[in-house]
Design a protein around this motif. Structure first.
Motif, short mmCIF file in Angstrom:
data_model
loop_
_atom_site.label_atom_id
_atom_site.label_comp_id
_atom_site.label_asym_id
_atom_site.label_seq_id
_atom_site.Cartn_x
_atom_site.Cartn_y
_atom_site.Cartn_z
N PHE A 83 0.84 -1.20 0.00
CA PHE A 83 0.00 -0.04 -0.12
C PHE A 83 0.79 1.45 0.05
O PHE A 83 0.73 2.21 -0.67
CB PHE A 83 -0.89 -0.08 1.21
N THR A 84 1.96 1.08 0.83
CA THR A 84 2.92 2.43 0.59
C THR A 84 3.70 2.53 -0.53
O THR A 84 3.55 3.73 -1.14
CB THR A 84 3.92 2.20 1.83
N LEU A 85 3.88 1.52 -1.15
CA LEU A 85 4.56 1.67 -2.72
C LEU A 85 3.46 2.38 -3.53
O LEU A 85 3.61 3.20 -4.47
CB LEU A 85 5.06 0.28 -3.09
N GLY A 86 2.14 1.67 -3.34
CA GLY A 86 0.99 2.25 -4.34
C GLY A 86 0.81 3.71 -4.19
O GLY A 86 0.52 4.36 -5.15
N SER A 87 0.61 4.12 -2.90
CA SER A 87 0.35 5.36 -2.60
C SER A 87 1.65 6.23 -3.12
O SER A 87 1.49 7.40 -3.50
CB SER A 87 -0.04 5.59 -1.02
N LEU A 88 2.90 5.84 -2.88
CA LEU A 88 4.01 6.63 -3.38
C LEU A 88 3.81 6.93 -4.76
O LEU A 88 3.90 8.03 -5.35
CB LEU A 88 5.07 5.93 -2.84
N CYS A 89 3.43 5.97 -5.57
CA CYS A 89 3.33 6.02 -7.10
C CYS A 89 2.20 6.90 -7.32
O CYS A 89 2.12 7.89 -8.39
CB CYS A 89 3.17 4.64 -7.93
N PHE A 90 1.03 6.87 -6.51
CA PHE A 90 0.21 7.77 -6.77
C PHE A 90 0.58 9.18 -6.50
O PHE A 90 0.13 10.15 -7.15
CB PHE A 90 -1.06 7.40 -5.72
N VAL A 91 1.26 9.44 -5.59
CA VAL A 91 1.61 10.89 -5.32
C VAL A 91 2.45 11.45 -6.44
O VAL A 91 2.41 12.42 -6.76
CB VAL A 91 2.71 10.81 -4.13
N LEU A 92 3.58 10.37 -6.82
CA LEU A 92 4.42 10.59 -8.17
C LEU A 92 3.40 10.93 -9.19
O LEU A 92 3.63 12.18 -10.10
CB LEU A 92 5.22 9.80 -8.33
N ALA A 93 2.31 10.35 -9.45
CA ALA A 93 1.51 10.69 -10.45
C ALA A 93 0.71 11.79 -10.56
O ALA A 93 0.48 12.73 -11.29
CB ALA A 93 0.35 9.58 -10.71
#
Length: 347
Positions: A83-93
Protein backbone atom coordinates in the motif's frame (compact mmCIF):
# COMPACT_ATOMS: atom_id res chain seq x y z
CA UNK A 1 -14.01 -5.64 -7.11
CA UNK A 2 -12.63 -8.37 -4.83
CA UNK A 3 -11.69 -5.71 -2.28
CA UNK A 4 -15.16 -4.21 -2.52
CA UNK A 5 -16.76 -7.62 -2.01
CA UNK A 6 -14.47 -8.26 0.96
CA UNK A 7 -15.27 -4.83 2.33
CA UNK A 8 -19.00 -5.50 2.12
CA UNK A 9 -18.67 -8.88 3.84
CA UNK A 10 -16.42 -7.58 6.63
CA UNK A 11 -18.81 -4.67 7.09
CA UNK A 12 -21.68 -7.10 7.60
CA UNK A 13 -19.61 -9.04 10.14
CA UNK A 14 -18.77 -5.82 12.03
CA UNK A 15 -22.47 -4.96 12.15
CA UNK A 16 -23.25 -8.32 13.75
CA UNK A 17 -24.69 -10.16 10.76
CA UNK A 18 -24.27 -13.93 10.91
CA UNK A 19 -22.53 -15.12 7.74
CA UNK A 20 -21.32 -18.57 6.71
CA UNK A 21 -17.83 -19.28 8.04
CA UNK A 22 -16.39 -19.29 4.50
CA UNK A 23 -17.50 -15.66 4.03
CA UNK A 24 -16.51 -14.34 7.45
CA UNK A 25 -13.28 -12.46 6.81
CA UNK A 26 -11.44 -10.67 9.62
CA UNK A 27 -13.80 -7.79 10.40
CA UNK A 28 -10.91 -5.59 11.57
CA UNK A 29 -9.66 -5.12 8.00
CA UNK A 30 -12.97 -3.65 6.81
CA UNK A 31 -11.83 -0.01 6.57
CA UNK A 32 -8.53 -0.85 4.86
CA UNK A 33 -10.21 -3.02 2.23
CA UNK A 34 -12.69 -0.29 1.34
CA UNK A 35 -10.48 2.81 1.59
CA UNK A 36 -7.17 1.59 0.18
CA UNK A 37 -8.00 -1.72 -1.48
CA UNK A 38 -11.05 -0.57 -3.43
CA UNK A 39 -11.13 3.23 -3.57
CA UNK A 40 -7.34 3.60 -3.68
CA UNK A 41 -7.16 1.27 -6.67
CA UNK A 42 -10.11 2.83 -8.51
CA UNK A 43 -8.84 6.40 -8.02
CA UNK A 44 -5.34 5.24 -8.96
CA UNK A 45 -6.72 3.88 -12.24
CA UNK A 46 -8.55 7.14 -12.89
CA UNK A 47 -5.39 9.18 -12.24
CA UNK A 48 -3.30 6.87 -14.43
CA UNK A 49 -5.75 7.29 -17.32
CA UNK A 50 -5.54 11.06 -16.90
CA UNK A 51 -1.73 11.09 -17.16
CA UNK A 52 -1.73 9.09 -20.42
CA UNK A 53 1.48 7.43 -19.25
CA UNK A 54 2.23 3.79 -18.42
CA UNK A 55 4.19 4.08 -15.15
CA UNK A 56 1.29 5.63 -13.09
CA UNK A 57 -0.51 2.28 -13.43
CA UNK A 58 1.98 1.02 -10.82
CA UNK A 59 -0.17 2.78 -8.19
CA UNK A 60 -3.36 0.73 -8.74
CA UNK A 61 -1.22 -2.36 -9.39
CA UNK A 62 0.45 -2.15 -5.97
CA UNK A 63 -2.74 -1.21 -4.11
CA UNK A 64 -4.68 -3.96 -5.89
CA UNK A 65 -2.02 -6.52 -4.94
CA UNK A 66 -2.07 -5.22 -1.38
CA UNK A 67 -5.83 -5.69 -1.21
CA UNK A 68 -5.50 -9.21 -2.55
CA UNK A 69 -2.77 -9.97 0.01
CA UNK A 70 -5.09 -8.66 2.74
CA UNK A 71 -7.90 -10.93 1.58
CA UNK A 72 -5.50 -13.87 1.55
CA UNK A 73 -4.47 -13.04 5.15
CA UNK A 74 -0.81 -12.57 4.25
CA UNK A 75 1.61 -10.82 6.61
CA UNK A 76 0.39 -7.28 7.34
CA UNK A 77 3.90 -5.93 6.89
CA UNK A 78 3.80 -7.07 3.27
CA UNK A 79 0.33 -5.52 2.90
CA UNK A 80 1.40 -2.17 4.37
CA UNK A 81 4.54 -2.14 2.21
CA UNK A 82 2.51 -2.70 -0.96
CA UNK A 83 0.00 0.00 0.00
CA UNK A 84 2.87 2.38 0.75
CA UNK A 85 4.45 1.70 -2.64
CA UNK A 86 1.07 2.17 -4.34
CA UNK A 87 0.41 5.49 -2.60
CA UNK A 88 3.98 6.64 -3.35
CA UNK A 89 3.43 6.00 -7.06
CA UNK A 90 0.08 7.76 -6.75
CA UNK A 91 1.75 10.84 -5.25
CA UNK A 92 4.27 10.87 -8.10
CA UNK A 93 1.42 10.65 -10.63
CA UNK A 94 -0.34 13.51 -8.85
CA UNK A 95 2.83 15.60 -9.01
CA UNK A 96 2.97 14.89 -12.75
CA UNK A 97 -0.63 16.11 -13.12
CA UNK A 98 0.08 19.24 -11.07
CA UNK A 99 3.13 20.13 -13.16
CA UNK A 100 1.06 19.88 -16.33
CA UNK A 101 -1.87 21.84 -14.89
CA UNK A 102 -0.71 23.93 -11.90
CA UNK A 103 -3.95 25.02 -10.26
CA UNK A 104 -5.54 25.04 -6.83
CA UNK A 105 -7.65 21.96 -7.46
CA UNK A 106 -4.60 19.99 -8.64
CA UNK A 107 -2.73 21.00 -5.48
CA UNK A 108 -5.65 19.77 -3.38
CA UNK A 109 -5.54 16.44 -5.22
CA UNK A 110 -1.81 16.27 -4.52
CA UNK A 111 -2.33 17.02 -0.82
CA UNK A 112 -5.00 14.31 -0.69
CA UNK A 113 -2.58 11.82 -2.24
CA UNK A 114 0.09 12.85 0.27
CA UNK A 115 -2.27 12.09 3.16
CA UNK A 116 -2.81 8.56 1.83
CA UNK A 117 0.97 8.08 1.58
CA UNK A 118 1.53 9.41 5.11
CA UNK A 119 -1.13 7.12 6.54
CA UNK A 120 0.26 4.02 4.84
CA UNK A 121 3.82 4.97 5.80
CA UNK A 122 2.81 5.34 9.47
CA UNK A 123 1.17 1.92 9.29
CA UNK A 124 4.35 0.43 7.82
CA UNK A 125 6.58 2.06 10.45
CA UNK A 126 4.36 1.62 13.51
CA UNK A 127 2.84 -1.76 12.68
CA UNK A 128 -0.79 -0.75 13.31
CA UNK A 129 -3.26 0.25 10.62
CA UNK A 130 -5.66 2.16 12.90
CA UNK A 131 -3.50 5.28 12.60
CA UNK A 132 -3.82 5.19 8.81
CA UNK A 133 -7.64 5.21 8.72
CA UNK A 134 -8.26 8.98 9.22
CA UNK A 135 -5.55 9.68 6.61
CA UNK A 136 -7.27 7.35 4.15
CA UNK A 137 -10.70 8.84 4.83
CA UNK A 138 -9.41 12.40 4.32
CA UNK A 139 -7.62 11.26 1.17
CA UNK A 140 -10.98 10.28 -0.30
CA UNK A 141 -12.84 13.37 0.96
CA UNK A 142 -10.23 15.82 -0.33
CA UNK A 143 -9.94 13.99 -3.67
CA UNK A 144 -13.65 14.54 -4.24
CA UNK A 145 -13.38 18.13 -2.99
CA UNK A 146 -10.50 18.88 -5.37
CA UNK A 147 -12.38 17.50 -8.34
CA UNK A 148 -15.48 19.52 -7.44
CA UNK A 149 -13.40 22.68 -7.00
CA UNK A 150 -12.19 22.31 -10.58
CA UNK A 151 -15.77 22.57 -11.86
CA UNK A 152 -16.52 25.79 -9.97
CA UNK A 153 -14.50 27.64 -12.60
CA UNK A 154 -17.58 27.48 -14.81
CA UNK A 155 -19.49 29.62 -12.30
CA UNK A 156 -19.17 33.39 -11.74
CA UNK A 157 -16.37 33.92 -9.18
CA UNK A 158 -17.55 34.41 -5.59
CA UNK A 159 -15.55 36.75 -3.32
CA UNK A 160 -13.29 34.87 -0.89
CA UNK A 161 -14.82 31.46 -1.77
CA UNK A 162 -11.47 29.96 -2.79
CA UNK A 163 -9.77 31.39 0.30
CA UNK A 164 -12.41 29.74 2.48
CA UNK A 165 -11.91 26.49 0.58
CA UNK A 166 -8.14 26.52 1.13
CA UNK A 167 -8.63 27.27 4.83
CA UNK A 168 -11.04 24.32 5.13
CA UNK A 169 -8.56 22.01 3.37
CA UNK A 170 -5.84 22.89 5.87
CA UNK A 171 -8.30 22.46 8.76
CA UNK A 172 -9.03 18.95 7.49
CA UNK A 173 -5.31 18.19 7.19
CA UNK A 174 -4.65 19.39 10.76
CA UNK A 175 -7.71 17.49 12.00
CA UNK A 176 -6.48 14.35 10.24
CA UNK A 177 -3.08 14.56 11.91
CA UNK A 178 -4.64 15.11 15.34
CA UNK A 179 -7.05 12.22 14.75
CA UNK A 180 -4.14 9.99 13.77
CA UNK A 181 -2.35 10.82 17.02
CA UNK A 182 -5.50 9.89 18.95
CA UNK A 183 -5.96 6.56 17.17
CA UNK A 184 -9.05 7.84 15.33
CA UNK A 185 -10.98 8.16 18.61
CA UNK A 186 -11.20 11.92 19.26
CA UNK A 187 -12.03 13.57 15.93
CA UNK A 188 -13.58 16.94 16.78
CA UNK A 189 -11.38 19.10 14.54
CA UNK A 190 -11.56 16.59 11.72
CA UNK A 191 -15.35 16.49 12.00
CA UNK A 192 -15.55 20.28 12.00
CA UNK A 193 -13.39 20.35 8.87
CA UNK A 194 -15.64 17.85 7.09
CA UNK A 195 -18.78 19.77 8.12
CA UNK A 196 -17.26 23.07 6.94
CA UNK A 197 -16.36 21.48 3.59
CA UNK A 198 -19.93 20.19 3.22
CA UNK A 199 -21.33 23.67 3.82
CA UNK A 200 -18.89 25.14 1.27
CA UNK A 201 -19.89 22.55 -1.33
CA UNK A 202 -23.60 23.05 -0.71
CA UNK A 203 -23.10 26.78 -1.16
CA UNK A 204 -20.71 26.97 -4.12
CA UNK A 205 -20.89 23.72 -6.10
CA UNK A 206 -22.28 23.82 -9.63
CA UNK A 207 -24.76 21.05 -8.68
CA UNK A 208 -27.10 23.73 -7.34
CA UNK A 209 -27.64 24.78 -10.96
CA UNK A 210 -27.36 21.48 -12.82
CA UNK A 211 -30.09 19.86 -10.71
CA UNK A 212 -32.58 21.90 -12.75
CA UNK A 213 -31.59 19.98 -15.88
CA UNK A 214 -32.60 16.43 -16.84
CA UNK A 215 -31.19 12.96 -17.45
CA UNK A 216 -27.71 12.09 -16.27
CA UNK A 217 -26.94 15.72 -15.43
CA UNK A 218 -29.75 15.88 -12.88
CA UNK A 219 -28.85 12.44 -11.53
CA UNK A 220 -25.29 13.52 -10.85
CA UNK A 221 -26.53 16.69 -9.16
CA UNK A 222 -28.93 14.72 -6.94
CA UNK A 223 -26.06 12.43 -5.90
CA UNK A 224 -23.80 15.40 -5.20
CA UNK A 225 -26.23 17.40 -3.10
CA UNK A 226 -27.39 14.40 -1.08
CA UNK A 227 -23.76 13.42 -0.61
CA UNK A 228 -22.87 16.87 0.71
CA UNK A 229 -25.74 16.66 3.18
CA UNK A 230 -24.43 13.33 4.48
CA UNK A 231 -20.90 14.75 4.73
CA UNK A 232 -22.31 17.50 6.94
CA UNK A 233 -24.13 14.97 9.11
CA UNK A 234 -21.09 12.70 9.31
CA UNK A 235 -18.75 15.55 10.18
CA UNK A 236 -20.99 16.69 13.03
CA UNK A 237 -21.34 13.13 14.35
CA UNK A 238 -17.55 12.71 14.45
CA UNK A 239 -17.15 15.71 16.74
CA UNK A 240 -17.53 15.69 20.51
CA UNK A 241 -20.07 18.50 20.16
CA UNK A 242 -22.96 16.03 19.74
CA UNK A 243 -23.63 13.07 22.03
CA UNK A 244 -25.87 10.26 20.83
CA UNK A 245 -25.88 6.54 21.55
CA UNK A 246 -23.12 3.97 21.35
CA UNK A 247 -23.26 3.83 17.54
CA UNK A 248 -22.63 7.54 16.96
CA UNK A 249 -19.12 6.99 15.58
CA UNK A 250 -20.34 4.18 13.33
CA UNK A 251 -23.10 6.41 11.94
CA UNK A 252 -20.66 9.28 11.44
CA UNK A 253 -18.08 7.24 9.56
CA UNK A 254 -20.65 5.57 7.31
CA UNK A 255 -22.46 8.84 6.65
CA UNK A 256 -19.16 9.97 5.12
CA UNK A 257 -17.96 6.69 3.60
CA UNK A 258 -21.31 5.60 2.13
CA UNK A 259 -23.61 8.62 2.22
CA UNK A 260 -20.95 10.92 0.75
CA UNK A 261 -18.10 8.97 -0.86
CA UNK A 262 -19.95 5.98 -2.33
CA UNK A 263 -22.79 8.23 -3.46
CA UNK A 264 -20.15 10.13 -5.46
CA UNK A 265 -19.17 6.82 -7.08
CA UNK A 266 -22.78 6.09 -8.03
CA UNK A 267 -23.23 9.60 -9.38
CA UNK A 268 -20.09 9.67 -11.49
CA UNK A 269 -20.18 6.06 -12.69
CA UNK A 270 -22.03 6.89 -15.96
CA UNK A 271 -19.33 9.48 -16.71
CA UNK A 272 -16.01 8.19 -15.32
CA UNK A 273 -16.37 4.44 -15.87
CA UNK A 274 -16.71 4.75 -19.66
CA UNK A 275 -13.41 6.69 -19.74
CA UNK A 276 -11.63 4.07 -17.63
CA UNK A 277 -13.25 0.94 -19.11
CA UNK A 278 -13.29 2.23 -22.70
CA UNK A 279 -16.92 1.18 -23.22
CA UNK A 280 -20.02 3.38 -23.36
CA UNK A 281 -22.36 3.18 -20.38
CA UNK A 282 -25.73 4.68 -21.34
CA UNK A 283 -27.53 6.40 -18.48
CA UNK A 284 -30.75 4.91 -17.18
CA UNK A 285 -33.09 5.76 -14.32
CA UNK A 286 -32.25 2.35 -12.83
CA UNK A 287 -29.18 4.06 -11.31
CA UNK A 288 -31.59 5.73 -8.89
CA UNK A 289 -32.23 2.31 -7.30
CA UNK A 290 -28.80 1.89 -5.64
CA UNK A 291 -28.85 5.59 -4.73
CA UNK A 292 -32.14 5.24 -2.84
CA UNK A 293 -30.89 2.07 -1.15
CA UNK A 294 -27.68 3.76 -0.01
CA UNK A 295 -29.71 6.65 1.42
CA UNK A 296 -32.01 4.20 3.22
CA UNK A 297 -29.15 2.16 4.68
CA UNK A 298 -27.29 5.19 6.03
CA UNK A 299 -30.55 6.58 7.43
CA UNK A 300 -31.05 3.32 9.35
CA UNK A 301 -27.54 3.62 10.77
CA UNK A 302 -28.34 7.17 11.87
CA UNK A 303 -31.50 5.95 13.58
CA UNK A 304 -29.43 3.23 15.24
CA UNK A 305 -27.16 5.92 16.67
CA UNK A 306 -30.12 7.84 18.10
CA UNK A 307 -31.73 4.72 19.58
CA UNK A 308 -28.57 2.68 20.36
CA UNK A 309 -30.20 -0.14 18.41
CA UNK A 310 -28.07 -3.06 17.25
CA UNK A 311 -30.99 -4.28 15.13
CA UNK A 312 -31.20 -1.03 13.16
CA UNK A 313 -27.44 -0.93 12.76
CA UNK A 314 -27.42 -4.45 11.31
CA UNK A 315 -30.40 -3.65 9.09
CA UNK A 316 -28.60 -0.56 7.79
CA UNK A 317 -25.52 -2.62 6.98
CA UNK A 318 -27.60 -5.19 5.10
CA UNK A 319 -29.43 -2.51 3.08
CA UNK A 320 -26.10 -0.85 2.23
CA UNK A 321 -24.70 -4.21 1.08
CA UNK A 322 -27.76 -4.71 -1.14
CA UNK A 323 -27.27 -1.17 -2.47
CA UNK A 324 -23.70 -1.89 -3.53
CA UNK A 325 -24.75 -5.16 -5.17
CA UNK A 326 -27.59 -3.34 -6.97
CA UNK A 327 -25.15 -0.69 -8.17
CA UNK A 328 -22.80 -3.31 -9.62
CA UNK A 329 -25.68 -5.12 -11.33
CA UNK A 330 -27.01 -1.85 -12.79
CA UNK A 331 -23.53 -0.98 -14.01
CA UNK A 332 -22.98 -4.38 -15.64
CA UNK A 333 -26.42 -4.23 -17.28
CA UNK A 334 -25.71 -0.83 -18.78
CA UNK A 335 -22.24 -1.94 -19.91
CA UNK A 336 -23.91 -4.84 -21.69
CA UNK A 337 -26.28 -2.43 -23.43
CA UNK A 338 -23.38 -0.16 -24.33
CA UNK A 339 -21.36 -2.98 -25.87
CA UNK A 340 -24.44 -4.18 -27.76
CA UNK A 341 -24.94 -0.67 -29.16
CA UNK A 342 -21.39 -0.74 -30.54
CA UNK A 343 -21.85 -4.14 -32.19
CA UNK A 344 -25.32 -3.29 -33.51
CA UNK A 345 -25.37 0.49 -34.05
CA UNK A 346 -28.71 0.39 -35.91
CA UNK A 347 -30.62 -1.45 -33.13
Amino acid sequence: MLCLAGGVLTGLVRAGTNLPEQLSFNAAIHSILVISGFFGTVIGLERAVATQRLWPYLAPLFSGLAGLALLLALDLTVVSLLFTLGSLCFVLASIHVYKKHPATHAMVLLLAAALWLIGNSLWLLQGTFWTSIPYGLSFLVLTIAGERLELTRFLPPKPFSKIFFIAIVFLIIVGTILSGFNGFIHNTWLGIGYAALAIWLLRFDIARRTIRQSGVTRFVAVCLLSGYAWLLVGGLLLTDLITLGVFQRDAGIHSIALGFIFTMVIGHAPIIFPAVMRVPIPFSIIFYIPLLLIESGVSLRLCAAFLSSTTLREAGAVVNAVAILAFILCLLWQVRLGVRSIKNPHD
